[in-house]
Design a protein around this motif. Structure first.
Motif, PDB file in Angstrom:
ATOM      1  N   GLN A 199       0.838  -1.204   0.000  1.00  0.00           N
ATOM      2  CA  GLN A 199       0.000   0.000   0.000  1.00  0.00           C
ATOM      3  C   GLN A 199       0.874   1.255   0.000  1.00  0.00           C
ATOM      4  O   GLN A 199       0.553   2.233  -0.679  1.00  0.00           O
ATOM      5  CB  GLN A 199      -0.951  -0.005   1.204  1.00  0.00           C
ATOM      6  N   GLN A 200       1.980   1.227   0.725  1.00  0.00           N
ATOM      7  CA  GLN A 200       2.891   2.380   0.739  1.00  0.00           C
ATOM      8  C   GLN A 200       3.525   2.593  -0.635  1.00  0.00           C
ATOM      9  O   GLN A 200       3.642   3.726  -1.096  1.00  0.00           O
ATOM     10  CB  GLN A 200       3.964   2.194   1.802  1.00  0.00           C
TER      11      GLN A 200
ATOM     12  N   LEU B 290       3.675   5.680  -5.865  1.00  0.00           N
ATOM     13  CA  LEU B 290       3.503   5.673  -7.317  1.00  0.00           C
ATOM     14  C   LEU B 290       2.277   6.473  -7.752  1.00  0.00           C
ATOM     15  O   LEU B 290       2.272   7.111  -8.807  1.00  0.00           O
ATOM     16  CB  LEU B 290       3.379   4.225  -7.824  1.00  0.00           C
ATOM     17  N   TRP B 291       1.229   6.451  -6.934  1.00  0.00           N
ATOM     18  CA  TRP B 291      -0.019   7.131  -7.273  1.00  0.00           C
ATOM     19  C   TRP B 291       0.127   8.646  -7.289  1.00  0.00           C
ATOM     20  O   TRP B 291      -0.475   9.320  -8.127  1.00  0.00           O
ATOM     21  CB  TRP B 291      -1.131   6.712  -6.318  1.00  0.00           C
TER      22      TRP B 291
ATOM     23  N   ASP C  86      -3.181   4.276 -18.415  1.00  0.00           N
ATOM     24  CA  ASP C  86      -1.792   4.746 -18.466  1.00  0.00           C
ATOM     25  C   ASP C  86      -0.848   3.631 -18.002  1.00  0.00           C
ATOM     26  O   ASP C  86      -1.101   3.001 -16.971  1.00  0.00           O
ATOM     27  CB  ASP C  86      -1.651   5.971 -17.552  1.00  0.00           C
ATOM     28  N   PRO C  87       0.227   3.363 -18.731  1.00  0.00           N
ATOM     29  CA  PRO C  87       1.181   2.330 -18.311  1.00  0.00           C
ATOM     30  C   PRO C  87       1.736   2.552 -16.893  1.00  0.00           C
ATOM     31  O   PRO C  87       1.979   1.584 -16.169  1.00  0.00           O
ATOM     32  CB  PRO C  87       2.295   2.408 -19.354  1.00  0.00           C
ATOM     33  N   ALA C  88       1.904   3.796 -16.501  1.00  0.00           N
ATOM     34  CA  ALA C  88       2.383   4.065 -15.136  1.00  0.00           C
ATOM     35  C   ALA C  88       1.356   3.585 -14.117  1.00  0.00           C
ATOM     36  O   ALA C  88       1.711   3.070 -13.050  1.00  0.00           O
ATOM     37  CB  ALA C  88       2.672   5.553 -14.950  1.00  0.00           C
ATOM     38  N   TYR C  89       0.064   3.756 -14.435  1.00  0.00           N
ATOM     39  CA  TYR C  89      -0.951   3.278 -13.504  1.00  0.00           C
ATOM     40  C   TYR C  89      -1.028   1.755 -13.504  1.00  0.00           C
ATOM     41  O   TYR C  89      -1.308   1.149 -12.471  1.00  0.00           O
ATOM     42  CB  TYR C  89      -2.342   3.877 -13.765  1.00  0.00           C
TER      43      TYR C  89
END
Length: 96
Positions: free
Chosen positions: A18-19, A24-25, A70-73
């Motif tokens: 979760q951290q 990343l979020w 999005d690839p990052a997501y």
């Protein structure tokens, strides 16, 4: 019209994951202008496994969809799914 992610989640079972998700979020949320929307206590009135409900607001439905794709997501989502069980829907509307 605005777009929203509605997330129904169970309790976090992996706090470390979760951290990582939270780290990343942050930049992803900033890129898409995503804002957590507070829902009234007791909004989750019928649940079998969910204990939490979150709404994430975007300026448009298109932004909500683009953020999810999005690839990052995609990378961040893998950490979220390790952290807890959830269901996510994307809707268009205006939650006031």
């Amino acid at each position: 019209m605005k777009g929203y992610w509605i997330i129904l989640g169970a309790a976090v079972t992996d706090p470390e994951a979760q951290q990582v998700y939270g780290r990343l979020w942050g930049p992803i949320a900033e890129k898409y202008g995503a804002k957590l929307k507070s829902l009234e206590p007791g909004a989750l009135v019928e649940a079998h496994t969910s204990t939490r409900v979150l709404a994430v607001e975007f300026e448009s439905y298109a932004q909500a969809k683009a953020c999810y794709e999005d690839p990052a997501y995609t990378e961040a989502k893998a950490w979220a799914l390790r952290a807890y069980r959830r269901e996510l829907i994307i809707i268009e509307g205006d939650l006031n």
